[in-house]
Design a protein around this motif. Structure first.
Motif, short mmCIF file in Angstrom:
data_model
loop_
_atom_site.label_atom_id
_atom_site.label_comp_id
_atom_site.label_asym_id
_atom_site.label_seq_id
_atom_site.Cartn_x
_atom_site.Cartn_y
_atom_site.Cartn_z
N ILE A 61 -108.80 22.49 -20.92
CA ILE A 61 -107.73 22.06 -19.64
C ILE A 61 -106.94 22.15 -20.47
O ILE A 61 -106.47 21.88 -21.54
CB ILE A 61 -108.07 20.60 -19.90
CG1 ILE A 61 -108.64 20.07 -18.64
CG2 ILE A 61 -106.86 19.80 -18.92
CD1 ILE A 61 -109.64 18.62 -18.66
N PRO A 63 -102.77 21.00 -20.56
CA PRO A 63 -101.47 20.62 -19.73
C PRO A 63 -100.52 20.82 -21.44
O PRO A 63 -100.22 21.16 -22.86
CB PRO A 63 -101.39 18.92 -20.69
CG PRO A 63 -102.70 18.79 -21.33
CD PRO A 63 -103.45 20.02 -21.05
N GLU A 71 -103.43 16.13 -15.32
CA GLU A 71 -104.48 16.28 -16.46
C GLU A 71 -104.84 15.80 -17.61
O GLU A 71 -106.17 15.42 -17.36
CB GLU A 71 -103.90 18.03 -17.80
CG GLU A 71 -104.04 19.31 -16.95
CD GLU A 71 -102.12 19.29 -16.58
OE1 GLU A 71 -101.98 21.00 -16.00
OE2 GLU A 71 -101.28 18.84 -16.65
#
Length: 313
Positions: A61, A63, A71
């Protein structure tokens, strides 16, 4: 099985992530900074932690900004037992800090409360420290101010630089976390409040910190060179052109010349006067628009006209 979300970005964080995965913890996701353009050609490059997460087959992930992002909601929904961060590069919002039942912990490259902030390794060397270490701590909303769980110390050698210390502290952090995680999980770990009166800060390196002030002592400038090696690199100017100083050593002579003046030209180095009458020997440099080179190659080529008394500013 303890469920972990790991958050980190540079190479420092990679051995720590690998250890968590190899020790049988369930890594639900790895959160890291977005891919960034790197080098003169601005090639979009993933952070080292992303590359390792992909190798391990772990969800990534990335962001741009964690706070109020989609996120963030995604991470919260994972509901990890613990969040482990190591040089992630963003502050965690309170909503996230409150999620894991075992808390959010950080692997920080200093002996807290000294050197809170984003550049503790650089700053320890810049300040001429002879020791540093790693702290495992609980995260709170205030920067690196949470309770200490464990610490481990190592010496800083006279020839250590940010790169070499970065590698040593990464491994130290990995090993300390490996030893500390079981006590956090079973609730037997220590919680030692930090002494706010002893707190110091190591903010990200500014452009002003990179420029050499030749009126300072030779040892201070040597610490600056090694504290900024191999990034972002100290620099000076000669005839108005920037010159990066990649590596140097304390000179073996003294001088009454103006600080910044070339005092001696050797086969493989040249020496520059400093503010305390001692000299700094330049070993490895990069003139503006050129590649990095040894002082010996510089003196054969670009710097062949260098003379005693020439002034670096």
């Amino acid at each position: 099985m303890t469920k972990v979300v790991f958050m980190g970005t540079p190479q420092f964080s990679v051995p720590i992530l690998t250890m968590i995965h190899e020790n049988g913890y369930e890594v639900l996701a790895v959160v890291t900074q977005p891919d960034r353009p790197v080098g003169r050609k601005k090639v979009l490059t993933p952070p080292p932690v992303k590359e390792e997460a992909l190798r391990l087959g772990v969800k990534v992930i990335q962001p741009e900004k964690l706070k109020n992002s989609t996120e963030l909601e995604e991470i919260i929904e994972l509901n990890p037992d613990i969040i482990v961060t190591a040089a992630y590069g963003q502050i965690l919002p309170k909503r996230l800090l409150d999620v894991p039942r075992l808390g959010c912990i950080n692997v920080h490259a200093s002996l807290l409360p000294k050197y809170r902030g984003g550049a503790p390794i650089h700053q320890a060397i810049l300040d001429g420290q002879t020791k540093t270490g790693v702290t495992i701590m609980y995260m709170v909303e205030k920067l690196d101010a949470g309770d200490i769980i464990s610490q481990r110390e190592i010496p800083i050698g006279e020839n250590d630089h940010t790169g070499s210390l970065f590698d040593k502290l990464s491994i130290l952090g990995r090993d300390l976390l490996q030893d500390t995680l079981p006590s956090i999980i079973d609730g037997t770990n220590k919680r030692i409040p930090q002494n706010e009166a002893e707190a110091t800060f190591a903010h990200n390196i500014s452009r002003e910190q990179e420029r050499i002030d030749w009126s300072k002592s030779a040892s201070d400038i040597y610490n600056q060179v090694r504290g900024l090696h191999p990034w972002p690199v100290a620099y000076t100017t000669l005839n108005g052109e920037n010159v990066k100083v990649w590596w140097a050593k304390l000179g073996d002579s003294t001088s009454s010349l103006q600080p910044g003046s070339v005092t001696k030209i050797n086969k493989d180095s040249f020496e520059i006067a400093t503010g305390d009458g001692k000299t700094l020997a330049i070993l490895d440099l990069q003139p503006s628009g050129k590649k990095r080179m040894t002082a010996q190659d510089y003196l054969r080529g670009t710097g062949s006209k260098l003379q005693i008394g020439d002034l670096f500013e």
